[in-house]
Design an enzyme around this catalytic site. Structure first.
Site, mmCIF file in Angstrom:
data_model
loop_
_atom_site.group_PDB
_atom_site.id
_atom_site.type_symbol
_atom_site.label_atom_id
_atom_site.label_comp_id
_atom_site.label_asym_id
_atom_site.label_seq_id
_atom_site.Cartn_x
_atom_site.Cartn_y
_atom_site.Cartn_z
ATOM 1 C CB SER A 1 6.177 78.160 -88.015
ATOM 2 O OG SER A 1 7.507 78.347 -88.407
ATOM 3 N N GLY A 2 6.492 75.486 -90.211
ATOM 4 C CA GLY A 2 6.399 75.076 -91.608
ATOM 5 C C GLY A 2 5.241 74.108 -91.818
ATOM 6 C CB CYS B 1 6.926 64.130 -100.217
ATOM 7 S SG CYS B 1 7.648 65.589 -100.981
#
Lengths: 344, 344, 344, 344
Positions: free
Chosen positions: B10-11, B147
């Site tokens: 759900s992230g 990232c």
């Protein structure tokens, strides 16, 4: 494999077409034209296509015969050359407004001048599959759709089709839209420093796309009010109308479900919880969906209906590719599977 | 068809994984877990997936055996359950930071606590194909990538690989990033009214992703400076370094071309004209490309190198799917063909 | 009451000057010129001034004698007419780059052509009160300041003044900036659809404003790297430098406090909690503050210093009004009290 | 000099009040309370006020007697303590919704519960000077105004006052608004990654602010439709109504001019050229203006009227200060001269 070319490939509609067609499993893109970017690589103008194609923009005079020819020029050009273009391809899909209206008089009323080739207007089918799927399947010539017209036609479609709203009461469609609608050329007001953060009701009524709603849905008491907001891609149409006496939420659900079931790119968004309870254009960037929602004030009969689309996809190039799929006898959704992003 | 499941769906990273895997031609998504959205439809949380899946979030206790198991939980959870997860699947790809570092001491230094299962650190391969393609092809367990670490590793890769910069001079990497990096939970500063319009240098140095650059490239004199800007998706890393004496533009081009040729998701962006002359994250939303650029001040040897990525794609879920493709022996680019949008 | 006029009032710098001068308690605005908006009301171009003034734009040929004449034309025009302008007013404040550099050779190096009136360069004082307060108080002719130069000069000022950084190590200044810097005319890249959401490192080094940093601070080993982000007003300069051996946080605090105490528009922003811990341009829109922050990595001597300003205020028109106040012997902050907004 | 204090100073309304009152020439700010930021400097929460005040947030129990007491708490708190507050000051201005409605039954209908002190409702005057200037001048207790209610009341004021629209036809008010309306606390949907780029019609009708329009203008056939857009500060109300038969543009101009002439903060924006032809909230950030515009479709009698305000100024704190000025017998515009910024 069918061959396709694009006349007018450096604008935003043309760029989106190129993105879709270059990934489409059944077609090969032969040529794309551009006057202002002649000789440049397509990816220099549409930087998302770098490493996807080595195509360069060519001159319109060099366009060769293809199976499907897309026209993506600024309004008013294609009608002067339609006979030449028809010699190049059996199937033409025009994204501009040149062939959207059927009646030359109606065209003149909304565009302020005579159509250059009025006899061609009847040869085109209005290119919204949700309204003309069968005719498009048989058509040689299909017009584009106005982005705001599409949001408006789709927002009213379930209501008009099921006969649920009063057509003699005024229908006000409030449209909020992003900056890509002003085209790649832009205007004085599209400078980022002037356009960022705006809520700018630049056209209270009289927008040309209104003509497409009148023609296609047969409603006359309708107005489109255009408000620019801070977004690049996306349109939300919020329609205010009166339901007929006795219309209930159950009737509305039935009408909306029917449209959603018949059309692969229509979704109903009406949630009781979570962040995304209503249609929103931001999650549709790059997708061909038209998301529909509605709410009824039963005490007054006031219905607020919503439709969100990506103006460059469902409102232009996505629908054009959807039409090509139908014209070629392919699955309607081919090459249009990208669902959009979240978050964005 | 291989089966896959996601623990922590759900992230933002989990949502992006779901988007990619649901469209991937070679896999079938069996389950996705969520504690906070247990029992809800996936599309209620990730609204772009409406009409693409009827999957509901399930409990982690109900996860069944699959061919590939993705872990997309917040940092610090997977390491406590890794043995249970390993019993469920032969192939595990973890998107969190739990298994990125090889040395338990180094892990402790950067994360401030002992690793729960230090013996497992050696079993994982760092999941950046541009650095470890061969090992990933053979691996059972692959870690995710930070990232900002990915933008940093990629911005330096051509320069370090070809030995063109001085490693004893400081390397300053200036990173500008969007709000999706703060995760779906957000924090006080992520309220739109506080986060919009920002240029906020929230971390001048000491960011945990620095550890991945030190480990992977062997550079030690490096710092990452993080500045939040008004964007949802995207990272740009701008690196400042010194080239070795005698290094010329020709050497740089050669080094960059080598990396771009070896890696399908690397592009060089270095144009003399047009709007898009340098790497920019905005056109990469949803795409797995890492766009690289560079400029050299020959009078001082100062090189400014740039790398743009989508933090949720090349910086997280896109790279994870790229790793799956390699681990399964498939084409590296499968399911990752979306090129990004223009304009956006 | 002193009389003032503005030559070049329809650009962004001119508009901001008009806003400030029309509210200034000690001056009366007589005239403002514009070629492109000749005869229009000022409020038609600067809509925030509606109901604040009935002034219309006039022709430069009609400008009459005043106590202070502001020049806010595009670069390269004022130098050709400076003698005519000097006949109109004893005090001239030029916002353009025409008179910022003292040395004609240095001017030629950075601007690529000979200065039209090199003998006038020495008559001007560089108009940054934080550097030249006393000279400005005595000056007849004051130059404007580059917005990026101001962010750069201010970010280094405490460090250079107190001799805390090594000047033979490179100083990298990373500048992030909004779209109002491109001026009211804009360019191809300033179309909202192209400029929104950007992180665009459009100039890695060699920006002309660098010359003002070299001249004013005497540093030579300095580069400015310019990155456009999605914001209209505001600049953040993040400087990377090396402190001299033995420099401590205590030394830094002392240096910064000295500068903040001497200058009414300098603030130190360095908080341990809350959302706004570091300098941020968004809260400075319309204000004349320069917010400074810093962080030191004691293990390496790497200092990251930050300066946030509003490019149209402290970076242009606000500083120009501050100079006028000094030249006229008024309180330096007169008419510049607006503190900025939160949230925004 | 009059003394003033604020109960509830850490929210957005309280912060804007602090900005205005700290610069107001006739008042001295004695205290501001905050539970969540007790003991912190005001500038740590409202960073624009750094170097403008050394005030710290205090506890509500420590509030002392003052000439004017502002209440800026979340809705539903002030009504429980109004008697205590009344003991502290002869003049109270409440920004919340506690005392906006006169009729306890009407209050219960819209707020879903009984009012805690219904007898106090009659003691308050609705604090919109454009509607109640004379009563406010005499009042001891003045309520705040809802931001959307203010945009709606102002958009209809000239039309209702001059009796130009049909009140038995529905009036649809489409409101587009920024993220500061959701308050400093925010909600799940106000995370930047979810809230950026939105066009989100979150409330099609039934918004509580509707009650203030019904009460103040006596219109009953009115609905407010709320759409969140990507902006921090600002509201645009676009109203759709029917003019009475025979109403002409001349009648409209007369009605609007009358309102603009009587009210220092009302402007008519209706230009034929330039970028800013219609009311726009972006240029109003920080200003107290209400900008009005209108367009009439003479063929149908459909009028589209627009009103732009800054929700935190004319829609909350600015109007509250305007009321204080009237209550104290001062010039209505005192401390409210800031005109807004362009560009922004």
């Amino acid at each position: 494999m069918k061959t396709v070319s694009i006349i007018g490939g450096s604008g935003y509609g043309g760029g989106e077409l190129l993105r879709l067609l270059l990934s489409h499993p059944n077609v090969e893109v032969k040529q794309a034209t551009s006057r202002s970017h002649l000789g440049e690589y397509v990816y220099q103008v549409h930087p998302n296509l770098r490493k996807k194609t080595q195509l360069k923009f060519t001159d319109v005079a060099q366009i060769e015969k293809v199976d499907v020819l897309f026209l993506a020029q600024p309004h008013g050009q294609a009608q002067h050359h339609i006979e030449e273009y028809a010699a190049l391809s059996e199937h033409i899909i025009d994204l501009a407004a040149d062939f959207r209206l059927r009646d030359p008089e109606f065209y003149k009323k909304w565009y302020g001048e005579d159509h250059a080739k009025p006899e061609w207007l009847k040869k085109f089918v209005y290119g919204l599959p949700e309204l003309h799927r069968e005719e498009i399947t048989q058509a040689k010539y299909v017009s584009g759709v106005g982005c705001n017209a599409t949001a408006s036609n789709m927002v009213l479609l379930p209501l008009v089709k099921a006969g649920l709203i009063e057509l003699d009461s005024p229908i006000y469609i409030e449209i909020k839209l992003g900056s890509s609608e002003s085209g790649a050329e832009g205007n004085a007001g599209s400078h980022h420093a002037e356009r960022a953060n705006v809520i700018r009701t630049f056209s209270p009524f009289g927008h040309r796309h209104t003509a497409e709603v009148i023609q296609e849905l047969g409603v006359t008491n309708v107005s489109l009010t255009m408000t620019a907001v801070d977004l690049v891609r996306g349109v939300l149409a919020t329609a205010h109308a009166k339901v007929k006496d006795g219309v209930t939420m159950k009737d509305l659900w039935k009408a909306y479900r029917a449209v959603a079931n018949e059309n692969p790119f229509v979704r109903i968004v009406k949630e009781q919880r979570g962040i995304y309870r209503v249609p929103e254009p931001k999650i549709l960037a790059g997708s061909n969906f038209a998301d529909l929602g509605f709410e009824l004030d039963e005490s007054t009969g006031h219905i607020v209906a919503m439709c969100a689309i990506d103006n460059l996809m469902k409102g232009a190039s996505g629908t054009a590719v959807q039409c090509m799929n139908l014209m070629m006898g392919w699955d309607e959704t081919l090459g249009l599977e990208f669902p959009g992003l979240h978050p964005i």
